[in-house]
Design a protein around this motif. Structure first.
Motif, short mmCIF file in Angstrom:
data_model
loop_
_atom_site.label_atom_id
_atom_site.label_comp_id
_atom_site.label_asym_id
_atom_site.label_seq_id
_atom_site.Cartn_x
_atom_site.Cartn_y
_atom_site.Cartn_z
N VAL A 202 3.10 -54.21 2.55
CA VAL A 202 2.34 -52.82 2.46
C VAL A 202 0.90 -52.86 2.37
CG1 VAL A 202 1.69 -51.36 0.52
CG2 VAL A 202 3.48 -53.02 -0.18
N TRP A 203 1.08 -52.10 3.36
CA TRP A 203 -0.40 -51.55 4.51
C TRP A 203 -1.53 -51.58 3.31
CZ3 TRP A 203 -2.02 -52.63 9.87
CH2 TRP A 203 -3.05 -51.93 9.31
N GLY A 204 -2.25 -52.76 2.83
CA GLY A 204 -3.21 -51.90 2.01
C GLY A 204 -2.81 -52.63 1.00
N GLY A 205 -1.58 -53.25 0.48
CA GLY A 205 -1.13 -53.48 -0.32
C GLY A 205 -0.92 -55.32 -0.39
N GLY A 206 -0.88 -55.89 -0.21
CA GLY A 206 -0.66 -57.28 0.56
C GLY A 206 1.13 -57.22 -0.12
N ILE A 207 1.49 -57.80 -0.26
CA ILE A 207 2.48 -58.14 -0.45
C ILE A 207 3.60 -57.86 -1.50
CG2 ILE A 207 4.67 -60.37 -0.03
CD1 ILE A 207 2.88 -61.47 1.87
N LEU A 208 4.65 -56.93 -2.35
CA LEU A 208 5.06 -56.67 -3.10
C LEU A 208 6.38 -58.27 -3.48
CD1 LEU A 208 4.70 -52.82 -3.97
CD2 LEU A 208 3.90 -54.86 -4.79
N ASP A 240 -5.12 -57.82 1.92
CA ASP A 240 -3.83 -57.34 2.27
C ASP A 240 -3.78 -56.32 2.72
OD1 ASP A 240 -6.07 -56.71 -1.29
OD2 ASP A 240 -4.13 -58.02 -0.60
N ILE A 241 -3.79 -56.35 3.96
CA ILE A 241 -3.55 -55.45 5.35
C ILE A 241 -2.20 -56.51 6.65
CG2 ILE A 241 -4.04 -53.50 7.26
CD1 ILE A 241 -5.47 -53.32 4.70
N THR A 242 -0.96 -56.18 5.10
CA THR A 242 0.29 -56.75 5.70
C THR A 242 0.55 -55.56 6.68
OG1 THR A 242 0.42 -57.10 3.54
CG2 THR A 242 2.57 -57.74 5.09
N SER A 243 0.75 -56.80 8.27
CA SER A 243 1.33 -55.89 9.71
C SER A 243 3.02 -56.46 9.46
CB SER A 243 0.56 -56.24 10.63
OG SER A 243 0.50 -57.54 10.54
N TRP A 244 2.89 -56.80 8.81
CA TRP A 244 4.13 -58.17 9.21
C TRP A 244 4.64 -58.72 8.07
CZ3 TRP A 244 8.40 -54.63 11.01
CH2 TRP A 244 9.28 -55.11 11.22
N ILE A 245 5.82 -58.88 7.73
CA ILE A 245 5.82 -60.00 7.07
C ILE A 245 7.80 -60.93 6.84
CG2 ILE A 245 5.29 -60.18 4.59
CD1 ILE A 245 7.65 -58.92 3.97
N ALA A 246 7.84 -61.70 7.78
CA ALA A 246 9.81 -62.57 7.63
C ALA A 246 9.30 -63.34 6.39
CB ALA A 246 9.44 -63.02 8.69
N TRP A 247 10.80 -64.02 6.22
CA TRP A 247 10.95 -64.57 5.32
C TRP A 247 12.66 -65.71 5.67
CZ3 TRP A 247 15.93 -65.73 2.44
CH2 TRP A 247 15.89 -66.97 1.38
N LYS A 248 12.15 -66.89 5.93
CA LYS A 248 13.82 -67.65 5.94
C LYS A 248 14.15 -68.75 5.60
CE LYS A 248 16.82 -68.93 9.60
NZ LYS A 248 17.81 -68.01 9.66
N ASP A 249 15.21 -69.51 4.77
CA ASP A 249 14.62 -70.70 4.40
C ASP A 249 13.83 -70.69 3.18
OD1 ASP A 249 16.23 -72.21 6.95
OD2 ASP A 249 17.03 -70.66 5.69
N GLY A 250 13.62 -69.46 1.82
CA GLY A 250 13.39 -69.76 1.13
C GLY A 250 11.29 -69.56 1.65
N TRP A 253 6.75 -65.83 5.67
CA TRP A 253 5.49 -65.55 6.88
C TRP A 253 4.83 -63.85 6.39
CZ3 TRP A 253 4.76 -69.99 8.87
CH2 TRP A 253 5.41 -70.91 9.30
N GLN A 254 3.66 -64.12 6.72
CA GLN A 254 2.90 -62.79 6.04
C GLN A 254 1.90 -62.41 7.52
OE1 GLN A 254 -0.71 -62.28 3.57
NE2 GLN A 254 -0.31 -60.66 3.86
N ASN A 255 1.64 -61.64 8.19
CA ASN A 255 1.36 -61.28 9.17
C ASN A 255 -0.16 -60.59 8.77
OD1 ASN A 255 4.12 -61.41 11.22
ND2 ASN A 255 1.89 -62.92 12.00
N THR A 256 -1.42 -60.60 9.23
CA THR A 256 -2.01 -59.82 9.23
C THR A 256 -3.08 -59.79 10.22
OG1 THR A 256 -4.05 -60.54 8.22
CG2 THR A 256 -2.27 -60.02 7.11
N TYR A 257 -4.14 -58.43 9.91
CA TYR A 257 -5.24 -58.22 11.54
C TYR A 257 -6.56 -59.68 11.74
CZ TYR A 257 -2.23 -54.50 13.01
OH TYR A 257 -1.03 -53.27 13.11
N PHE A 258 -6.22 -60.17 10.08
CA PHE A 258 -6.81 -61.25 9.92
C PHE A 258 -6.57 -62.10 9.83
CE2 PHE A 258 -9.95 -57.44 9.76
CZ PHE A 258 -9.09 -56.06 9.55
N GLY A 259 -5.45 -62.46 10.02
CA GLY A 259 -5.24 -63.99 10.40
C GLY A 259 -3.46 -63.68 10.05
#
Lengths: 381, 498, 654
Positions: A202-208, A240-250, A253-259
């Motif tokens: 969520v943009w500005g909402g971290g990860i749900l 909390d500004i999540t630009s992308w997430i990915a998941w594999k084998d447990g 991964w979270q991408n943001t514009y700040f790391g």
């Protein structure tokens, strides 16, 4: 004793120790291959594709190789598939696509259908035909579809007005936004099905983390609460500004514009450019392959398992630079014969054999260097 | 002692008796037994008359009669149905085989009218009283009469001044005209699907000295005039079309180079009527007078088997029953040597005829024509390669004898469609014009619409028996172009052909 | 009694009656006006709005007939298996004696069935129970079952390199179930076209063909295309979605292994062309779609220039690939096609000729070699493995006809029942499915209302002028008690709706005779809304409950009162979800001559797309988005997307 006479223990012991050391230094188990002692493959050169191959726009937002070995890309100006002659065939609004700007894609593993999110609606490319879904004629929450995934016969979408799920068996839609979940605001940038749960970036909402069976939501926020700095590393999502997430084998991964961050279900790990081999904090895409992950930043295509890193960048003169980072060693720098077409990497698809990069100026194909196999330990006589 | 009936009881009995009488007279009348046949017998050896006679006088000279013959079809056992009439012929039977109609002349010099034969030896009942005479009856599904009028001149029945048309006579004797073409319409027969099949002049030969005839259909109210079969090939004269259960329409066909045409038996298949014209029998039949479907796929035919060699004198014609697949003619079923049997109609129940509820609006003076695509033409049509260059369509009308007018011109939509209101019940034609005003394709005034009829076509000389593509014509979304006022038509048109 | 007293009493009672009558009338008018919010309405009978479903014909018990549905023949050619969906039974019959030898109760309306290659297992789709049942053909007992999609109607079986597979057409959930036979379980459920109705699997097991009956609504002014879905039966992966251009009601499919073909009978509809006539296939014609394994499709005519073979459904191809046998349910005929001749024509035809072939009504004589009369409403066709016999289900004669393929003549019949001619509903169904009431037998009622439902198309009847008043086809399921009929509510009864005017503007023949019309009304009134029984026992989900509250809302979420005449349930009043009055809801189109439309009932509305009187709304959502009419069609402008979705999900439960 008879046993001691039959077996001379000293050579056997020495060989076993040497083999284990070799394997341990490679970080691999018995029988696995490694590239230069790295836990991921190394690209030795790039092939690049653009207008000459029929790609209609500079900006390529997403790349996907489907189970039938077809290569699909989503661009600023249409959806393309690579044909046998190497050229790309384009599909646009005139072919039924809801909008020319393709933002995301996923393949339904059971049916092979391709789901495509665009700037104005959702599309299904199935059996050569495009079926459209827009918010005015379906239950789609919003036409701006940033992310899409298929899990357990359900299609999940991340849109500018919430996350949505369509039951692929019944066609029924549900919407999750700030009114019925603990979403900070409804602008969802990515979505990924995991084991029994679904993660929403969520943009500005971290990860749900949503459990569809229980109907529950669990939020992961940056504990620092600081927008720009990772004050306390490894304490949670880096931002909390999540630009992308990915998941594999447990592993999430979270991408943001700040790391970027990684979560294995128990521990978080965060990286920023100043304190890690991550070339840039501006990360917008992640594609895990097993335990390692390809990352797209505004300056590189990067692959890492969190310990080892390889960054593919372009130098000031356009030279192709590969930086390999091993723990407790100086970074190794190489110049590759060909470079990625553009270092602003928007999308990635990869497996053990190859990697494809969607960039701000074309499509690149990373050709892996051959991986030597580790000799097997001889069986004891 | 029985009490006398009260007034009220007497009244009830009278009413009951009246009801019984009317029931008996309406539903319990005597009818013809099925199994036999109605035959036209013409006296033998009578020379053919000159050109001054009308057509039926030529076919049925004085003394001709309609008789009923029953199995075993013994010569001399005929029962005369047209007793008292000076001449009669052209019998038809109803679909249930119980009614027989024919054309008859009460006295020499009188007019031909339609009669219905009465069983039990009673005189035939006069059904029509039409000026100019009536001929060639047919029966619609509901029992209404269709006939042709006036009886044309024998010399050139296809180019008279007043062309014969088809009419329908309803309850109470009300007569309604069904055909409104510029050329005669004759030989009606009713198909099982309810349409009336008849012969008329093909549009491409209108105005010719010896026109070529084709088969056409209309609904039972004169709507949906359609070219059914026979185009450019084959013998040009056609008579007596008759449908069979096997899906064939049989007819008589002859060339035009004979004073008394020698009609052969031909047929077309309903499945592909424009592409299946073929001799009806495997053996040669040089002079056939009539064909009617008989039992189990057989044909009942009146044929001159032993031609006298003198075409101006009648030969010996007899009735034959020709089973399917016959290789030879066989022996006659019925032959009275003192007569020529020239028409035979079996009395047997046939498949019920379909009706058709009329869509006419008598209060309107116009109809509508929707063309789906004026640019669509069949490959062999004249100048078809120029179809795509059509710029405008000119609508023509035959306002009176030899008075051709132009109702106006319309521009088809980009998909070739047009929708136009036209005057009802006048012969209409079309000219397709290019951008230089040259005529690319032409249909002389030969079609019509009836009052309130909405008529559609696929294109300009479109292929036959084609169904339309499922495309919404642009013209259907726009109001029709109004060319419905004949008074506003412009001066006579001299067509300029490309 | 004195005369004065009598007169006093008489006139007194008369006055009371008049006052009571007038008062009752006035009260009734006020009552209607109050509860509809429409002051212009006049007197309406109580039962016009207050309807009890128990009083409707479709909720009452009706006679069941052994109408045969699916058919299968054993590999040795000695036995036939017949699904009797109305009886909840599958029977086994001896072909030699034509006698039924065994019966098996299969609840849930067994409809489609197939035998595996060895003839050891019989697989049956249960249309109402949404399951596939596996039966041991030897013991004739049920072994196991598996849940599939909604209303499975057809099933095919084939051996593949990955094992034996079954493919099921789920007609109401618009998907296919791909099953492994052993164990019996669902592997995938790929989405098909709309209403998949038939399946066949290529002999090599690499591709399954599913024929879909209807088109997904796109644009009501453009040709509607239905789909031939090709999936991989080994995995359920989607291969190709072929297009039946401007055609629909495909209810059968068969493969021709020798030519890598699939053949599908279908109807070529011409709903966009104003219906000014019926001749020359103007309303519709029937054909065959020939498809290769890449989804390339050519359509060929089945009809003739002056005779039509309405409602083609079942098809079977002999194992040698020489002949195809197609049942025409509306014309009671079986058509025999010589496939070699058909192939020869295709080979020499130009691309243009192939494209236009379906419109050439004379073409079928090139390859049709016989038209065999059958009993009433032939639907399914199977051929014995030795090619000697063709079996046809005569659905409305309660029998299976057996044709000798050598002579192409009937060789016998398996009688399952007496035909049910004593049942007016059965008689009415015969009228409904019989094309003889239309010109040249071009179509039957069923041609536009398959299973009494919709074909999803809009039509232009010319009775009110060419181009005016396009009309969306309405469902007849659950139609009892919903009069008046016609989109403008002009026809008070079904008998009038299907009577003279219909004969004039559509059938173009005589009207249906009164007795048959009466039977037809019986049949139509007996048709329940779709899935009615199931819906009575299903609980609403939370989303559907929210939608229900929205439907019955009298205020917006902001507390603003919704005028009574704009509340959903005012016009769409339960239990039929129609008050049977005409209303103006702002939906008048540019070619409509009125804006007052009869309120359609909403039972089964989930399956009746498209929507509105002219079919312009593709989906229910569009009623309040694309075609939002400033809150005239219900006050809905306050909806957010949640509420719209919730309302739609509730409507789908009706």
């Amino acid at each position: 004793m008879k046993f001691r006479k039959i077996i001379n223990p000293r050579p056997l012991w020495a060989a076993t120790v040497a083999a284990c050391a070799l394997l341990m230094s490679a970080g691999r188990g018995v029988g696995e291959t490694t590239t230069e002692g790295l836990p991921f493959p190394i690209i030795e050169r790039f092939e690049n594709f653009g207008h000459d191959q029929g790609i209609p726009a500079h900006k390529v937002h997403v790349v996907l190789k489907t189970s039938d070995s077809k290569l699909w890309i989503g661009t600023w100006d249409g959806l393309c598939v690579r044909e046998e002659n190497g050229k790309f065939k384009r599909y646009g609004p005139e072919d039924g696509l809801t909008h020319k700007m393709v933002l995301c894609m996923v393949e339904d593993p059971k049916t092979g259908d391709l789901w495509i999110g665009t700037m104005r609606g959702l599309n299904k490319f199935s059996g050569g035909k495009i079926t459209r879904y827009v918010q005015t004629d379906s239950g789609l929450p919003n036409n701006v579809v940033y992310g899409v995934d298929v899990a357990d016969d359900k299609l999940w979408v991340a849109t500018a007005a919430g996350a949505g799920v369509m039951d692929l068996k019944t066609g029924a839609w549900k919407i999750y936004d700030h009114t019925n979940s603990n979403m900070h605001e409804p602008w969802c940038y990515s979505i990924k099905g995991a084991k029994d749960v679904v993660f929403i970036g969520v943009w500005g909402g971290g990860i749900l983390e949503h459990n569809p069976q229980l109907g529950t939501f669990k939020a992961y926020h940056d504990p620092d609460g600081d927008f720009h700095y990772d004050l306390v590393p490894d304490d949670g999502p880096i931002n909390d500004i999540t630009s992308w997430i990915a998941w594999k084998d447990g592993v999430l991964w979270q991408n943001t514009y700040f790391g970027m961050s990684r979560y294995d279900g128990k521990y978080w790990k965060t990286w920023v450019q100043d304190k890690s081999p991550l070339p840039s904090n501006f990360t917008q895409f992640a594609w895990p392959v097993g335990k390692y992950c390809w990352i797209g930043t505004d300056r590189s295509a990067t692959v890492t398992d969190g310990t080892y890193w390889a960054n593919y960048m372009l130098g000031d003169k356009g030279e192709s630079i590969l930086e390999i980072h091993r723990p407790k060693q100086a970074a190794e720098k190489r110049i590759l014969p060909t470079g990625i077409c553009n270092a602003f990497v928007l999308g990635i698809w990869a497996d053990e054999n190859e990697a494809w990069f969607a960039t701000a100026n074309g499509l690149s194909h990373g050709i892996f260097s051959p991986r030597p196999s580790v000799p097997k330990v001889a069986a004891a006589k | 002692m029985p009490r006398p009936l009260s007034a009220s009881m007497r009244g009830r009995l009278v009413i009951l008796a009246g009801l019984l009488v009317s029931l008996w007279s309406s539903g319990c009348r005597e009818s013809f037994p099925t199994g036999g046949m109605a035959v036209t017998q013409v006296p033998t050896g009578i020379p053919t008359a000159g050109g001054a006679e009308d057509l039926l006088d030529l076919r049925y000279p004085p003394g001709s009669r309609v008789v009923l013959v029953q199995p075993p079809f013994t010569s001399g056992s005929e029962q005369v149905l047209s007793a008292g009439l000076s001449a009669a012929g052209g019998p038809v039977a109803s679909a249930d085989g119980t009614r027989i109609l024919f054309a008859g002349k009460a006295k020499a010099g009188g007019s031909w009218q339609i009669y219905e034969a009465q069983p039990g030896g009673k005189p035939a009942r006069l059904l029509t009283a039409v000026a100019g005479g009536a001929m060639e009856p047919a029966l619609l599904a509901g029992g209404e009469l269709v006939f042709c009028s006036p009886v044309p001149n024998a010399a050139n029945p296809w180019r008279p001044e007043k062309p014969a048309a088809l009419y329908r006579q309803g309850p109470g004797g009300r007569v309604e005209r069904l055909t409104f073409g510029a050329s005669p319409a004759m030989d009606p027969t009713v198909l099982r699907d309810g349409k009336i099949l008849f012969t008329s002049v093909r549009a491409s030969s209108l105005g010719e000295e010896r026109p070529r005839l084709g088969l056409f259909t209309i609904n039972n109210d004169g709507t949906e005039f359609t070219h059914f079969a026979l185009e450019d090939h084959g013998a040009p004269l056609v008579r007596r079309p008759r449908e069979s259960l096997s899906g064939t329409v049989a007819f008589l066909a002859a060339g035009t180079n004979q004073a008394r045409p020698k009609y052969a038996a031909e047929g077309v298949r309903m499945a592909k009527p424009f592409a299946s014209r073929t001799p009806l029998f495997e053996f040669l039949v040089e002079r056939c007078h009539s064909l009617e479907e008989d039992r189990e796929g057989s044909w009942l035919a009146c044929i001159d088997a032993g031609a006298s060699g003198k075409p101006e004198v009648r030969g010996s014609s007899a009735v034959y029953r020709i089973p399917p697949g016959s290789k030879v003619l066989g022996i006659p079923l019925f032959d009275n040597p003192e007569w020529d049997e020239v028409e035979a109609v079996p009395l047997m129940p046939k498949a019920a005829l379909m009706g058709h509820l009329s869509t006419l609006m008598p209060e309107k003076s116009t109809g509508t024509i929707l063309c789906l695509n004026a640019f669509f033409s069949r490959p062999e049509a004249a100048n078809s390669t120029a179809a795509s260059k059509i710029h405008r369509i000119r609508i023509l009308a035959q306002a009176g004898a030899n008075q051709l007018v132009a109702l106006g011109e319309i521009t088809p939509q980009t998909d070739g469609s047009f929708l136009v209101t036209v005057p009802a019940e006048v012969p209409l034609g079309f000219e397709a014009l290019d951008d230089q005003d040259q005529v690319i394709q032409r249909l002389p005034p030969s079609i019509w619409v009836r009052r309130g009829e909405n008529r559609s076509c696929l294109g300009c000389h479109e292929p036959h028996n084609r169904s339309p593509q499922n495309i919404r014509p642009i013209a259907a979304g726009l109001p029709p172009v109004n060319l419905g006022d004949l008074k506003k038509a412009s001066l006579p048109v001299a067509p300029e052909y490309r | 009694m004195k005369q004065s007293t009598f007169a006093l009493w008489f006139f007194g009672c008369l006055a009371v009656a008049l006052v009571a009558g007038y008062g009752g009338h006035a009260w009734s008018v006020a009552h209607v006006r109050r509860w509809t919010g429409r002051p212009e309405l006049g007197f309406t009978t109580c039962t016009h709005c207050h309807v009890a479903t128990e009083s409707l014909a479709w909720s009452k018990p009706r006679a069941r007939h052994p109408a045969p549905a699916g058919l299968a023949v054993s590999p040795d050619g000695k036995k036939a298996y017949i699904a009797l969906d109305e009886m909840n039974e599958v029977v086994e019959a001896e072909l030699g004696s034509r006698q039924v030898t065994r019966r098996l109760a299969v609840p849930g309306r067994p409809f489609g069935l197939v035998l595996d290659q060895e003839g050891e297992h019989l697989y049956i789709t249960c249309r109402d129970a949404d399951r596939v049942v596996a039966v041991d053909a030897r013991s004739f007992k049920e072994l196991e079952s598996v849940a599939v999609g909604s209303a499975p109607v057809a099933i095919a079986c084939a051996a593949t390199p990955e094992g034996e597979r079954l493919v099921v057409a789920n007609s109401l959930s618009d998907n296919l179930s791909v099953l492994s036979a052993s164990p019996l379980k669902e592997l995938a459920r790929p989405q098909s076209g709309r209403e998949p109705y038939a399946v066949a699997i290529a002999r090599d097991g690499t591709v399954a063909f599913a024929a879909n009956r209807l088109a997904v609504p796109e644009n009501y002014l453009a040709p509607a295309n239905s789909e031939l879905t090709l999936v991989d039966p080994r995995s359920g992966k989607m291969l190709i979605r072929g297009t039946f251009a401007s055609a629909h009601l495909a209810e059968g499919v068969a493969t021709v292994p020798q030519r890598s073909w699939a053949i599908t009978p279908l109807i070529k509809v011409r709903n966009l062309v104003p219906i000014t006539q019926v001749a020359n296939g103007w309303v519709m014609s029937c054909g065959l779609a020939i498809s290769d394994h890449r989804g390339n499709i050519i359509q060929m005519p089945l009809d003739e220039a002056h005779d039509y073979f309405a409602d083609p459904s079942g098809i079977a191809v002999d194992p040698a690939g020489k002949r195809a046998y197609i049942a025409s349910g509306g014309s009671d005929r079986l058509t025999v096609v010589d496939l070699d001749r058909l192939a020869a024509w295709l080979e020499k035809a130009s691309p243009g000729a192939r494209r236009e072939a379906i419109e050439d009504l004379t073409l079928s004589s090139e390859y049709v070699i016989a038209r065999i009369p059958t009993g009433r409403n032939p639907r399914q066709v199977v051929i014995s493995p030795d090619s000697k016999w063709v079996l046809i289900s005569e659905r409305l004669d309660d029998g299976v006809l057996i044709i000798d393929t050598a002579t192409l003549k009937p060789a016998g019949r398996i009688a399952l029942g007496d035909g049910g001619s004593g049942d007016p509903i059965r008689r009415g169904e015969r009228v409904f499915t019989d094309a003889k009431y239309t010109y040249q037998r071009q179509f039957s009622c069923r041609s536009c209302h398959p299973d009494g439902h919709v074909d999803g198309l809009s039509y232009d009847f010319d009775g009110d002028g060419i181009g005016d008043n396009l009309l969306d086809n309405r469902s007849l399921q659950g139609v009892a008690g919903t009069g008046p009929f016609k989109w403008i509510g002009k026809n008070p009864t079904l008998a009038i709706q299907c009577g003279i005017r219909f004969a004039r503007v559509l059938m173009r023949t005589d009207p249906i005779p009164p007795r048959e019309l009466d039977d037809l009304s019986h049949f139509l009134n007996s048709q329940p809304p779709p899935r009615w029984e199931r819906k009575q026992h299903a609980d609403l989900t939370p989303q559907q409950e929210r939608g229900k509250r929205i439907f019955f809302a009298t205020m917006t979420t902001t507390g603003k009162t919704i005028p009574r005449e704009r509340q959903c349930h005012t016009c769409h009043r339960p239990p039929l979800y129609s008050n049977r009055l005409s209303s103006s809801v702002g939906t008048k189109g540019p070619h409509d001559t009125t804006d007052m439309f009869d309120t359609p009932h909403l039972l089964g509305v989930a399956f009746t797309a498209p929507y509105l009187h002219d079919g312009r709304a593709k989906t229910l959502e569009e009623l309040w988005t694309t075609y939002q009419t400033n809150d005239l069609h219900g006050v809905t402008s306050y909806f957010n997307k949640h509420q719209l979705n919730d309302l739609v999900e509730y409507l789908k439960t009706l």
